[in-house]
Write a protein that holds these residues in place. Structure first.
Motif, PDB file in Angstrom:
ATOM      1  N   ILE A  28       0.850  -1.174   0.000  1.00 38.96           N
ATOM      2  CA  ILE A  28       0.000   0.000   0.000  1.00 38.96           C
ATOM      3  C   ILE A  28       0.883   1.220   0.000  1.00 38.96           C
ATOM      4  CG2 ILE A  28      -1.788   1.275   1.218  1.00 38.96           C
ATOM      5  CD1 ILE A  28      -2.573  -1.344   2.562  1.00 38.96           C
ATOM      6  N   ASP A  29       0.753   2.030  -1.016  1.00 40.64           N
ATOM      7  CA  ASP A  29       1.470   3.286  -1.051  1.00 40.64           C
ATOM      8  C   ASP A  29       0.533   4.322  -0.466  1.00 40.64           C
ATOM      9  OD1 ASP A  29       3.302   5.197  -1.484  1.00 40.64           O
ATOM     10  OD2 ASP A  29       3.349   5.032  -3.661  1.00 40.64           O
ATOM     11  N   ASN A  30      -0.109   5.139  -1.287  1.00 35.71           N
ATOM     12  CA  ASN A  30      -1.126   6.063  -0.800  1.00 35.71           C
ATOM     13  C   ASN A  30      -2.486   5.767  -1.404  1.00 35.71           C
ATOM     14  OD1 ASN A  30       0.495   7.660   0.912  1.00 35.71           O
ATOM     15  ND2 ASN A  30       1.303   8.767  -0.846  1.00 35.71           N
ATOM     16  N   GLU A  31      -2.588   4.653  -2.120  1.00 35.95           N
ATOM     17  CA  GLU A  31      -3.870   4.320  -2.712  1.00 35.95           C
ATOM     18  C   GLU A  31      -4.125   2.825  -2.634  1.00 35.95           C
ATOM     19  OE1 GLU A  31      -3.423   5.744  -6.738  1.00 35.95           O
ATOM     20  OE2 GLU A  31      -2.792   3.773  -7.440  1.00 35.95           O
ATOM     21  N   ASP A  65      -9.003  10.469   6.723  1.00 35.79           N
ATOM     22  CA  ASP A  65      -8.928  11.428   5.618  1.00 35.79           C
ATOM     23  C   ASP A  65      -8.571  10.703   4.324  1.00 35.79           C
ATOM     24  OD1 ASP A  65      -9.539  13.663   7.169  1.00 35.79           O
ATOM     25  OD2 ASP A  65      -7.457  13.867   7.817  1.00 35.79           O
ATOM     26  N   ILE A  66      -9.559  10.598   3.441  1.00 37.37           N
ATOM     27  CA  ILE A  66      -9.364   9.915   2.163  1.00 37.37           C
ATOM     28  C   ILE A  66     -10.100  10.657   1.061  1.00 37.37           C
ATOM     29  CG2 ILE A  66      -9.088   7.606   3.169  1.00 37.37           C
ATOM     30  CD1 ILE A  66     -12.025   7.076   2.394  1.00 37.37           C
ATOM     31  N   LEU A  97      -1.571  10.352   7.167  1.00 39.25           N
ATOM     32  CA  LEU A  97      -2.096   9.225   7.928  1.00 39.25           C
ATOM     33  C   LEU A  97      -0.984   8.253   8.294  1.00 39.25           C
ATOM     34  CD1 LEU A  97      -5.411   8.322   6.062  1.00 39.25           C
ATOM     35  CD2 LEU A  97      -5.212   9.242   8.370  1.00 39.25           C
ATOM     36  N   SER A  98      -1.102   7.670   9.472  1.00 44.91           N
ATOM     37  CA  SER A  98      -0.130   6.663   9.899  1.00 44.91           C
ATOM     38  C   SER A  98      -0.361   5.364   9.138  1.00 44.91           C
ATOM     39  CB  SER A  98      -0.259   6.404  11.399  1.00 44.91           C
ATOM     40  OG  SER A  98      -1.502   5.792  11.690  1.00 44.91           O
ATOM     41  N   HIS A 122      -3.727   0.774   7.213  1.00 49.59           N
ATOM     42  CA  HIS A 122      -3.944  -0.674   7.204  1.00 49.59           C
ATOM     43  C   HIS A 122      -5.254  -1.046   7.880  1.00 49.59           C
ATOM     44  CE1 HIS A 122       0.392  -2.190   6.297  1.00 49.59           C
ATOM     45  NE2 HIS A 122       0.079  -1.118   5.599  1.00 49.59           N
ATOM     46  N   THR A 123      -5.629  -0.300   8.910  1.00 52.82           N
ATOM     47  CA  THR A 123      -6.892  -0.567   9.591  1.00 52.82           C
ATOM     48  C   THR A 123      -8.069  -0.307   8.655  1.00 52.82           C
ATOM     49  OG1 THR A 123      -5.985  -0.011  11.760  1.00 52.82           O
ATOM     50  CG2 THR A 123      -8.371   0.078  11.528  1.00 52.82           C
ATOM     51  N   TYR A 124      -7.992   0.793   7.890  1.00 59.88           N
ATOM     52  CA  TYR A 124      -9.087   1.093   6.969  1.00 59.88           C
ATOM     53  C   TYR A 124      -9.139   0.092   5.819  1.00 59.88           C
ATOM     54  CZ  TYR A 124     -12.526   3.744   4.347  1.00 59.88           C
ATOM     55  OH  TYR A 124     -13.678   4.118   3.697  1.00 59.88           O
TER      56      TYR A 124
END
Length: 222
Positions: free
Chosen positions: A126-129, A152-153, A174-175, A180-182
């Motif tokens: 997972i990068d930013n997407e 925030d997405i 975002l951390s 990963h949780t989302y």
């Protein structure tokens, strides 16, 4: 495949089942077929050596974690002979056998536990997407009504070849844990996919945008 170098003697690598199949193996083969399990493990070590130069020169400690979407391996080289004793006459063939047996048992045990406790929280690189595929509109609706902590997405819901694809771009602030949780939340209702955002943008049709969950709840009632 995602590779993480922990230190000089330990590394982790994670593969989705799609990664495994792309390398010519079936997921069930890893713990039901000894030769296939051996061939897969050592082929991965050769691939990793090309990137990380993690050469095997002695006994290995191997941990295998099976998730719903893939498998994570933690491989540690022994620093000293007293960590793990093998007979001097131990052959490479026998070493491969030990690795295969350990791989088989670990994957089966871990998978049984994970299947009972939770859906996978381990995800593809997972990068930013992130992009996921919903099997049906009903799954999209259930996902949209599911409670979850806000993150925030920017998100889009695409229709492509009669299927629904959910695209998420995460705020860079975002951390990793929040991301990963989302993603794990998404995977409770959808499946990850190999389709690219460029492919969706060029050939897909945007059906919902700007807070997809809110838009779906606006038009569809449970």
């Amino acid at each position: 495949m995602r590779i993480e170098r922990v230190n000089d003697t330990t590394l982790k690598f994670y593969l989705t089942y799609a990664d495994i199949e792309a390398r010519g193996f079936q997921r069930d083969e890893l713990w039901t077929n000894r030769k296939a399990g051996e061939a897969f493990f050592w082929s991965m070590m050769e691939e990793i050596n090309e990137e990380e130069e993690f050469f095997v020169e002695g006994p290995l400690w191997i941990q295998v974690h099976a998730f719903d979407k893939g498998i994570e391996f933690v491989v540690t080289k022994s620093k000293h002979d007293d960590v793990l004793h093998l007979p001097e006459e131990e052959s490479a063939e026998n070493l491969e056998y030990h690795v295969s047996e350990f791989l088989s048992k670990s994957v089966q045990d871990e998978k049984a536990i994970r299947d009972l406790l939770m859906k996978a929280a381990a995800v593809n690189d997972i990068d930013n997407e992130f992009i996921a595929h919903f099997k049906s509109l009903e799954d999209v609706i259930q996902f949209s009504y599911a409670d979850h902590v806000h993150v925030d997405i920017e998100d889009l819901l695409y229709m492509y070849e009669g299927k629904y694809y959910y695209y998420v771009h995460f705020d860079e602030r975002l951390s990793d844990e929040a991301v990963h949780t989302y993603v794990a939340h998404i995977l409770e209702y959808a499946n990850e996919t190999r389709i690219s955002s460029e492919q969706l943008e060029e050939y897909g049709k945007v059906v919902m945008s700007h807070n997809v969950k809110h838009q779906v709840r606006k038009y569809f009632k449970q």
